[in-house]
Structures are given as structure tokens and as C-alpha cells.
Design a protein around this motif. Structure first.
Motif, mmCIF file in Angstrom:
data_model
loop_
_atom_site.group_PDB
_atom_site.id
_atom_site.type_symbol
_atom_site.label_atom_id
_atom_site.label_comp_id
_atom_site.label_asym_id
_atom_site.label_seq_id
_atom_site.Cartn_x
_atom_site.Cartn_y
_atom_site.Cartn_z
ATOM 1 N N GLU A 1 -13.597 36.759 37.863
ATOM 2 C CA GLU A 1 -14.963 36.868 37.821
ATOM 3 C C GLU A 1 -15.277 37.139 36.167
ATOM 4 O O GLU A 1 -14.600 38.155 35.758
ATOM 5 C CB GLU A 1 -15.794 38.044 38.776
ATOM 6 N N GLY B 1 -10.089 32.278 33.610
ATOM 7 C CA GLY B 1 -9.073 31.332 34.226
ATOM 8 C C GLY B 1 -7.737 31.617 33.975
ATOM 9 O O GLY B 1 -6.900 31.457 34.628
ATOM 10 N N MET C 1 -12.613 33.663 43.918
ATOM 11 C CA MET C 1 -12.731 32.716 42.557
ATOM 12 C C MET C 1 -14.037 32.478 42.226
ATOM 13 O O MET C 1 -14.779 31.935 43.237
ATOM 14 C CB MET C 1 -11.943 31.448 42.890
ATOM 15 N N ASP C 2 -14.436 32.875 41.039
ATOM 16 C CA ASP C 2 -15.713 32.463 40.427
ATOM 17 C C ASP C 2 -15.622 31.140 40.342
ATOM 18 O O ASP C 2 -14.527 30.668 39.692
ATOM 19 C CB ASP C 2 -16.188 33.670 39.405
ATOM 20 N N GLY D 1 -13.532 27.919 38.090
ATOM 21 C CA GLY D 1 -12.749 28.080 39.188
ATOM 22 C C GLY D 1 -12.072 27.103 39.756
ATOM 23 O O GLY D 1 -11.035 27.163 40.458
ATOM 24 N N THR E 1 -7.749 26.726 40.370
ATOM 25 C CA THR E 1 -7.660 26.297 41.879
ATOM 26 C C THR E 1 -6.667 25.200 41.675
ATOM 27 O O THR E 1 -5.420 25.429 42.542
ATOM 28 C CB THR E 1 -8.651 26.294 42.826
ATOM 29 N N ALA F 1 -13.732 30.859 47.372
ATOM 30 C CA ALA F 1 -14.872 30.843 46.405
ATOM 31 C C ALA F 1 -15.699 31.774 46.416
ATOM 32 O O ALA F 1 -16.192 32.270 47.603
ATOM 33 C CB ALA F 1 -15.409 29.460 46.299
ATOM 34 N N THR G 1 -19.449 32.096 44.780
ATOM 35 C CA THR G 1 -20.368 31.455 43.920
ATOM 36 C C THR G 1 -21.850 31.460 44.330
ATOM 37 O O THR G 1 -22.049 31.758 45.556
ATOM 38 C CB THR G 1 -19.930 30.026 43.649
ATOM 39 N N CYS H 1 -15.569 22.681 46.562
ATOM 40 C CA CYS H 1 -14.559 24.179 46.738
ATOM 41 C C CYS H 1 -13.335 23.407 47.323
ATOM 42 O O CYS H 1 -12.178 23.941 47.079
ATOM 43 C CB CYS H 1 -15.286 25.404 47.280
#
Length: 168
Positions: free
Chosen positions: A21, A47, A66-67, A75, A79, A95, A97, A108
Motif C-alpha cells: 500500500e 511494487g 495488494m493495493d 498491483g 501480481t 486485491a 482497492t 484482479c
């Protein structure tokens, strides 16, 4: 001690979560919720840091939150790198978000994420989603590794006499 968010006993101390984040306020809110539930939380502010942490297996991660929108590398891209270049297909990536459209959810999943929680963070949803992906203590072996099989009952008999131990 009982968990204020879910009412469960604190049994999650061994679960190591990477929170990816970039926003410091969101980091603080998520960290407080997760630590309050007993998770061990590490934070990556972008990241690149997230990828470096996933590569470092000194202290294995149990899941990544994961943002999606981050400067530099979003993100989705992080990923995809975890899944394709690092060939890590077992680490749950969830995710986190504010994007709530069905097309966002599908993006996602296409990127390789396992699940999705929306912002603003609903503590109960966040904790229950993580528990679904990291499992429960019954799904861990004595070495701390996750297993798919529940613990089996011990079979056999105890010795008749053990000094200082009531075998009943």
C-alpha cells in the motif's frame, strides 16, 4: 484473549501478511486492523519493495494484500510478476482497492489475484477473507507449513504409568 473484530480467539500470530500500500493512512488503518486480529504485518510502500519481499524467503509470507493503484508499478503488474516471473502460484494475493465494478474484480483475477476486498476497509470482511486464504491452525503442520489435511487423531494407547502425569 478475544479478538475485538471477529470475536475469535487470537490464533493467527504465526500468519505473516505483506501489506502492499502506498498511502500511509491506508497502511496505518490496515495494519491496526490486522495486528488487532493477531496477524504479523509487514508493509511495502510500492511494487518494487513488494517483489523484493516476496523473493526474500527468510521469513515466508502467508498472504499479500495488494493495493491496485500505486505509482510506478500497479498491483496488477506486481501480481503478474509474482505469478509469471517468480513462478509463485501458491502465495495468496488479495486485491485491496476502492474499485468495485465487476470488471475491476475480473481484472484482479486475470492478473492472478485470488480474491478481492474493497476500500474503505471493512474489518470483518478483511479478516474473514484472509482466514479463508491462509487457513486455520488445524491446517498447519507442527513445522508451521500449511497442509490441506486436518490434523488426525492420535491412535494407540498411553503407557500405564508416567511419573508426574495423570494419563486419564
Amino acid at each position: 484473549e478475544s479478538d475485538k473484530v471477529t470475536g475469535d480467539k487470537r490464533t493467527l500470530e504465526r500468519w505473516r501478511i505483506l501489506l502492499v500500500e502506498d498511502n500511509e493512512i491506508n497502511q496505518q488503518v490496515a495494519r491496526e486492523i490486522l495486528e488487532g486480529a493477531g496477524f504479523l504485518v509487514e508493509v511495502a510502500g510500492n511494487g518494487i519493495d513488494a517483489i523484493e519481499r516476496v523473493v526474500d524467503t527468510t521469513l515466508p509470507l502467508d498472504a499479500v494484500l495488494m493495493d491496485i493503484q500505486m505509482p510506478g508499478m500497479d498491483g496488477y503488474e506486481v501480481t503478474k510478476i509474482i505469478r509469471e516471473k517468480l513462478r509463485n502460484h501458491t502465495l495468496p494475493v488479495i486485491a485491496m482497492t476502492a474499485h468495485v465494478m465487476e470488471s475491476d474484480r475480473q481484472n484482479c483475477f486475470r492478473a492472478g489475484m485470488n480474491d478481492y476486498v474493497s476500500k474503505p476497509i471493512d474489518p470483518k470482511q478483511l479478516i474473514s477473507t484472509l482466514k479463508r486464504w491462509v487457513g486455520t491452525d488445524e491446517q498447519r503442520s507442527p513445522t508451521g507449513k500449511k497442509t490441506k489435511e486436518p490434523k488426525r487423531a492420535v491412535t494407540g494407547h498411553l503407557p500405564e504409568g508416567l511419573p508426574g502425569i495423570n494419563t486419564d
